[in-house]
Design an enzyme around this catalytic site. Structure first.
Site, mmCIF file in Angstrom:
data_model
loop_
_atom_site.group_PDB
_atom_site.id
_atom_site.type_symbol
_atom_site.label_atom_id
_atom_site.label_comp_id
_atom_site.label_asym_id
_atom_site.label_seq_id
_atom_site.Cartn_x
_atom_site.Cartn_y
_atom_site.Cartn_z
ATOM 1 N N LYS A 22 -0.133 -4.773 -8.031
ATOM 2 C CA LYS A 22 0.114 -3.528 -7.306
ATOM 3 C C LYS A 22 1.191 -3.704 -6.249
ATOM 4 O O LYS A 22 2.058 -2.839 -6.064
ATOM 5 C CB LYS A 22 -1.181 -3.056 -6.631
ATOM 6 C CG LYS A 22 -1.024 -1.743 -5.871
ATOM 7 C CD LYS A 22 -2.132 -1.516 -4.870
ATOM 8 C CE LYS A 22 -1.958 -2.408 -3.653
ATOM 9 N NZ LYS A 22 -2.875 -2.053 -2.544
ATOM 10 N N ASN A 23 1.141 -4.830 -5.533
ATOM 11 C CA ASN A 23 2.105 -5.046 -4.454
ATOM 12 C C ASN A 23 3.523 -5.288 -4.962
ATOM 13 O O ASN A 23 4.475 -5.289 -4.184
ATOM 14 C CB ASN A 23 1.659 -6.216 -3.571
ATOM 15 C CG ASN A 23 0.443 -5.863 -2.734
ATOM 16 O OD1 ASN A 23 0.174 -4.695 -2.479
ATOM 17 N ND2 ASN A 23 -0.305 -6.874 -2.318
ATOM 18 N N ARG A 94 0.378 3.295 3.242
ATOM 19 C CA ARG A 94 1.462 2.913 4.138
ATOM 20 C C ARG A 94 2.668 2.355 3.399
ATOM 21 O O ARG A 94 3.768 2.321 3.937
ATOM 22 C CB ARG A 94 0.964 1.921 5.188
ATOM 23 C CG ARG A 94 0.633 0.550 4.688
ATOM 24 C CD ARG A 94 0.198 -0.350 5.831
ATOM 25 N NE ARG A 94 1.001 -0.147 7.019
ATOM 26 C CZ ARG A 94 2.181 -0.702 7.221
ATOM 27 N NH1 ARG A 94 2.724 -1.457 6.293
ATOM 28 N NH2 ARG A 94 2.842 -0.486 8.333
ATOM 29 N N CYS A 118 -4.308 0.736 8.309
ATOM 30 C CA CYS A 118 -4.974 0.424 7.047
ATOM 31 C C CYS A 118 -6.260 -0.306 7.389
ATOM 32 O O CYS A 118 -6.631 -0.416 8.557
ATOM 33 C CB CYS A 118 -4.071 -0.423 6.147
ATOM 34 S SG CYS A 118 -3.750 -2.067 6.806
#
Length: 378
Positions: A22-23, A94, A118
């Protein structure tokens, strides 16, 4: 769901497909704003944050279309018609601030809501903004929004980050790809996701050097073009399943884990790190390790071992992720209760095999040596 009940005591077996990180996926999706042509991303994870980033990019006027029925391939591209990233979307994730650099670099302006905190606390975007200012952007904060403009375009600069920031490195790397002149990012983040983003940008026509190091050099280009890029596998997911197989004495294959797919840039970075480490060691007699003629065979002074050569080369081994992708064991050392094998599938993908022994230095489930079954049970 507020609890998970696990009944243990059984070895795990079978094959699991590892999803994309995902990152890595989020900044890669933002990179689609850098070109009007199509950027196709494969191995896209199916997560809520991906849907949020899809909505954010779409509201800028850029199309995000699924290429496969399972949603694991996306095509991104089109004309930017709106430069505002609204609070209602940015507050959910974010990473939305990553559209700031691409918008500013491509169309010269952006209005992006300040991201919130977060689960691990508030993380400001000061480094993003200061870096963009060094590239020539004019930035002001008003009503919870970042207003950034670059009427004359961005220009290269040397940016020394006071501390390492993955997000700032990604934002500045994307922006610098379309600047005029050379940009140097010193004390840059070195996570695998940074290398994956750089590899994608290079495939789109960017000129980037220093991948895998803390000093990135970017020579800006006038425009980027479309490309197809596979997102790297999620290392946390890979590690979690590998540990689960090892501690239960299981036999698992992790499809797409990427252990044999290491990019050339990562291997080059490891070589440079090995070279730097070895160059600080004192010389020693070649005869103590390889025999007195080693220096002569390598073109050296005849009686010294070249300690600057990478460790894997001095040992006569293939570097991890090298061209030899036959199944081989890279674990199973004393004190380790699992064997790891890495093999290429012939189609460019890779599989990591994990065979647990049920205990440090123990035997496999059938009493034999721990290893990877030819056809794991599902």
């Amino acid at each position: 769901m507020d609890r998970i009940l696990i009944r243990g005591g059984r070895p795990l077996s079978g094959e699991i497909a590892i999803g994309g990180a995902k990152n890595a996926a989020l900044p890669l999706m933002a990179a689609g704003l850098l070109t009007g042509e199509r950027l196709v991303l494969t191995n896209v994870p199916r997560l809520a944050d991906i849907a949020t980033m899809t909505a954010l990019i779409a509201q800028h006027g850029v199309a995000v279309d699924p290429v496969s029925n399972d949603g694991r391939a996306l095509s991104i591209g089109g004309t930017i018609t709106n430069t505002e990233a609204p609070y209602d979307i940015v507050r959910k994730m974010r990473a939305s601030v990553l559209v700031l650099g691409p918008l500013l670099a491509r169309v010269g302006e952006a209005r992006v809501s300040l991201p919130g905190g977060c689960a691990i606390g508030t993380r400001p975007v000061d480094l993003h903004l200061k870096g963009l200012e060094q590239l020539g952007a004019e930035i002001r904060l008003d009503g919870g929004y970042i207003h950034a403009t670059a009427a004359r375009g961005l220009r290269g600069a040397t940016i020394v980050m006071p501390f390492v920031s993955v997000g700032a490195t990604e934002n500045l790397l994307m922006a610098a790809s379309l600047t005029e002149g050379r940009t140097v990012l010193a004390n840059a983040a070195r996570e695998p996701e940074i290398g994956d983003l750089a590899a994608c940008l290079i495939a789109m026509g960017a000129r980037i050097e220093g991948i895998g190091t803390d000093r990135l050099t970017i020579d800006g280009v006038r425009a980027l073009h479309g490309a197809t890029h596979p997102i790297i596998p999620d290392r946390i997911e890979t590690g979690t399943y590998a540990c689960a197989a090892a501690i239960t004495g299981g036999d698992v294959r992790l499809a797409g884990a990427g252990c044999a797919r290491g990019a050339a840039s990562e291997r080059a970075a490891r070589r440079r790190r090995d070279d730097r480490a070895l160059s600080r060691l004192p010389d020693r007699h070649a005869g103590a390790v390889h025999g007195a003629d080693v220096g002569r065979r390598r073109g050296g002074d005849g009686d010294r071992d070249d300690l600057r050569e990478p460790l894997h080369a001095r040992a006569g081994a293939q570097p991890h992720g090298g061209p030899d992708q036959r199944a081989r064991r890279v674990g199973d050392r004393p004190g380790c209760g699992a064997a790891f094998r890495c093999a290429g599938d012939g189609d460019g993908s890779a599989r990591l095999g994990v065979a647990g022994t049920g205990g440090a230095g123990g035997k496999g489930r059938d009493g034999g040596e721990p290893g990877l079954s030819p056809r794991p049970r599902v």
